[in-house]
Design a protein around this motif. Structure first.
Motif, mmCIF file in Angstrom:
data_model
loop_
_atom_site.group_PDB
_atom_site.id
_atom_site.type_symbol
_atom_site.label_atom_id
_atom_site.label_comp_id
_atom_site.label_asym_id
_atom_site.label_seq_id
_atom_site.Cartn_x
_atom_site.Cartn_y
_atom_site.Cartn_z
ATOM 1 N N GLN A 10 0.843 -1.241 -0.147
ATOM 2 C CA GLN A 10 -0.215 0.036 0.042
ATOM 3 C C GLN A 10 0.813 1.155 0.147
ATOM 4 N N ASP A 11 0.204 2.332 0.031
ATOM 5 C CA ASP A 11 0.969 3.689 -0.020
ATOM 6 C C ASP A 11 1.999 4.109 0.968
ATOM 7 N N THR A 12 2.812 3.164 1.420
ATOM 8 C CA THR A 12 3.955 3.314 2.601
ATOM 9 C C THR A 12 5.274 2.678 2.150
ATOM 10 N N TYR A 13 6.042 2.772 3.089
ATOM 11 C CA TYR A 13 7.392 2.075 3.157
ATOM 12 C C TYR A 13 7.388 0.897 4.021
ATOM 13 N N ALA A 14 8.106 -0.196 4.096
ATOM 14 C CA ALA A 14 8.050 -1.058 5.082
ATOM 15 C C ALA A 14 8.922 -0.530 6.036
ATOM 16 N N GLU A 15 9.641 -1.865 6.704
ATOM 17 C CA GLU A 15 10.484 -1.755 7.897
ATOM 18 C C GLU A 15 11.358 -2.839 7.817
ATOM 19 N N SER A 16 12.308 -3.007 8.924
ATOM 20 C CA SER A 16 12.982 -4.089 8.975
ATOM 21 C C SER A 16 12.249 -5.409 9.656
ATOM 22 N N GLY A 17 12.727 -6.529 9.304
ATOM 23 C CA GLY A 17 12.022 -7.641 9.651
ATOM 24 C C GLY A 17 12.768 -9.044 8.813
ATOM 25 N N THR A 18 12.129 -10.142 9.456
ATOM 26 C CA THR A 18 12.506 -11.085 8.472
ATOM 27 C C THR A 18 11.799 -11.069 7.178
ATOM 28 N N PRO A 19 12.348 -11.587 6.158
ATOM 29 C CA PRO A 19 11.447 -11.484 4.954
ATOM 30 C C PRO A 19 10.167 -12.205 4.997
ATOM 31 N N ALA A 20 9.922 -13.329 5.793
ATOM 32 C CA ALA A 20 8.539 -13.822 5.999
ATOM 33 C C ALA A 20 7.618 -12.990 6.875
#
Lengths: 327, 273
Positions: free
Chosen positions: A290-300
């Motif tokens: 959606q209209d956003t940036y993600a964040e750090s985390g595991t790929p899954a």
């Protein structure tokens, strides 16, 4: 529908990351074709061009962390008879190199220029949004004359990268960091611009690209248990789109879901919607970032959190079917 | 291959080229006369005296390559290429008009003999370096020449390319800075100072030659030097006068991107008679 073609989730064998398949394919092609040269911006160990660099050091040009110059140098090499493979993370080469891709490559149509962006999408994981390309397909599709591909697994990457190298025009190749489930049989033939139907189906069509192809297959399997026949298309070529396959899917199912690891409002989905609107208007649903940036985390963990797993695709298909029934 | 010209012939040609620049931009009613006039001797010396090329066979593999990275200066390139026989002289005054091969900035789709499409500043040096590397890989003797604007080298990509060139020991490329000291908004020193310019290039590992960019003998001599400089790229810092040859255009920022009126064309042509 036939159940024979449906691969069960447990049967989707994990394969190499598409970046690794690219690195292997590059090395193999380079052994047979001296014209192939490579430019990389201090990420060769990650983009997997380091194998080429070790084998052919004189044909490998370390560009340092300077993507704009790298794209220009690649354009010059290609203009002077080489097949230039220019590689970095998608977000760096597509964003920082965009102006150069536009003026030095697309505008004069430098045909033997191939750019490979790895670490695409949010499945790169822990490094976070500054390294995640969520808009690269949109940027690449905005380059007139470019072919844009986004292979789903190691099988299709190897075949399609070869096709890209020998395509008579510039190509953007999207690759991922994470290992990708194998969705294609090893003997499958691929053609740029021709979608592959992985699962036949008549109620709803799921058009997917990249890592989302495996999720689409898993979603189709889930839907089948509910009595829904879902078609799955691997739309490995984002540009030019396979208009016939999309037209057929829209006409024969009347409900189309698009799934991509990309900003949902500027990637494959809107391009498919354009073709559906032009050929056979149908109900559509979209799965993407959606209209956003993600964040750090595991790929899954990231794919789950940002709505890019099979259950999201299946839910979108159910919504599409409901809307279709409502007429 | 083009026949090489004598000094007298070259000097006479530069007047013809200047007249055509004035006529073209006058006819177009737009364009960039100042930075075209400053580069006349540089481009003419390269095409008529230095480079190996063949207008009858523009894609000859072993030709020397030329890139006008400061693409807005294309009237000088068009006038010189037309004089060489690449393109029709009689169409020069269609500059910037719909359907003309003489586009507002160099466009390889319209003139395939151009080595690159330029106009977005800062890109030509990188492209030229790629070409130079291809020549080296193939063991070919051809050379690459890239003309840069002074304002243009404010672009970061130029310095990425400058680092790249010396790191990769690209000694078959010559960059030429048309140092006319004026850019669109005014004098370079007031917009974004470049000095100490020669020191900047030297610190990036380049061999630097400074000269009067309107002196054909000096340019000839300078272009002979890089062949002898091994293991590093060469930049020629050509001190020039923006609008050179037309008294009312010389050294006046107004003439960066304004075309002369019909009366001004007439005045200029008298001076260039």
């Amino acid at each position: 529908m036939s159940t024979k073609a449906v691969k069960l989730q447990s049967e989707l064998k994990m394969g190499a990351a598409t970046r690794a398949a690219f690195g292997d394919a590059l090395l193999e092609l380079a052994r047979q074709d001296e014209r192939i040269v490579v430019c990389d911006a201090d990420l060769s160990k990650s983009t997997m061009t380091h194998k080429f660099a070790q084998a052919f050091p004189h044909r490998f040009f370390s560009c340092g962390i300077a993507e704009a110059n790298m794209v220009g140098v690649g354009a010059g090499l290609a203009s002077a008879g080489k097949i230039a493979v220019v590689s970095s993370f998608s977000c760096f080469v597509a964003n920082k190199g965009f102006e150069q891709l536009r003026v030095a490559v697309a505008y004069p149509q430098v045909k033997s220029f191939k750019v490979v962006g790895t670490h695409s999408g949010i499945s790169i994981g822990e490094d976070g949004p500054s390294q995640m390309a969520v808009e690269d397909l949109s940027l690449a599709c905005a380059l007139p004359g470019f072919v844009v591909i986004s292979p789903a697994d190691e099988v299709s990457m190897k075949a399609l990268f070869r096709a890209a190298v020998y395509h008579d025009g510039p190509v953007y190749v999207r690759a991922g960091r994470a290992p990708a489930p194998i969705v294609h049989s090893p003997d499958r033939a691929f053609e740029l611009g021709k979608a592959v139907e992985l699962v036949p189906g008549a109620d709803v069509a799921i058009v997917a690209t990249g890592l989302m192809v495996a999720e689409a297959i898993r979603a189709a399997e889930q839907l089948e248990t509910e009595g829904v026949s879902a078609r799955v298309l691997d739309m490995h070529t984002i540009k030019p789109l396979d208009r016939e396959a999309i037209h057929r899917a829209a006409a024969q199912t009347g409900a189309v879901v698009v799934a991509e690891e990309h900003l949902v409002d500027s990637g494959l989905g809107v391009r498919v919607a354009q073709v559906v609107a032009e050929t056979h208007p149908a109900v559509m649903e979209f799965v993407g970032i959606q209209d956003t940036y993600a964040e750090s985390g595991t790929p899954a963990g990231l794919l789950e959190k940002y709505g890019l797993v099979a259950s999201n695709v299946a839910a979108a298909a159910r919504r599409a079917l409901d809307r279709k029934k409502q007429g | 291959m083009t026949g090489k010209k004598s000094l007298e012939e070259l000097q006479a040609l530069t007047k013809t080229i200047r007249r055509r620049i004035v006529e073209m931009t006058g006819a177009a009613k737009s364009g960039h006369p100042g930075g075209s006039l400053s580069a006349v001797e540089i481009v003419a010396t390269l095409f008529f005296d230095v480079m190996n090329h063949d207008p009858q066979n523009p894609h000859w593999e072993d030709r020397d390559r030329f890139i006008l990275s400061k693409g807005h200066g294309c009237p000088v390139l068009y006038a010189v290429m037309a004089e060489c026989g690449y393109t029709p002289v009689e169409q020069l005054n269609t500059l910037r008009k719909l359907g003309s091969i003489y586009q507002g900035h160099p466009d390889r789709r319209f003139i395939p003999a151009l080595e690159a499409s330029t106009g977005s500043l800062g890109q030509g040096l990188s492209i030229g370096l790629g070409m130079a590397l291809a020549a080296r890989l193939d063991g070919k003797p051809w050379r690459t020449y890239v003309v840069l604007g002074d304002g243009e080298i404010q672009e970061g990509q130029i310095w990425e390319a400058a680092m790249f060139a010396s790191f990769h020991k690209v000694d078959n490329l010559v960059a030429i800075v048309d140092y006319n000291r004026i850019q669109l908004d005014g004098f370079v020193k007031d917009i974004m100072e470049l000095e100490p310019l020669a020191d900047k290039w030297r610190s990036f590992g380049w061999h630097v030659v400074e000269l009067d960019g309107h002196s054909i003998p000096a340019l000839r001599e300078a272009f002979a030097v890089p062949a002898a400089v091994k293991g590093k790229p060469t930049v020629v810092i050509a001190h020039t006068v923006k609008g050179k040859g037309v008294s009312f255009m010389e050294n006046n920022p107004k003439w960066h991107g304004v075309a002369p009126s019909p009366q001004e064309v007439e005045l200029a042509l008298k001076e260039l008679a």
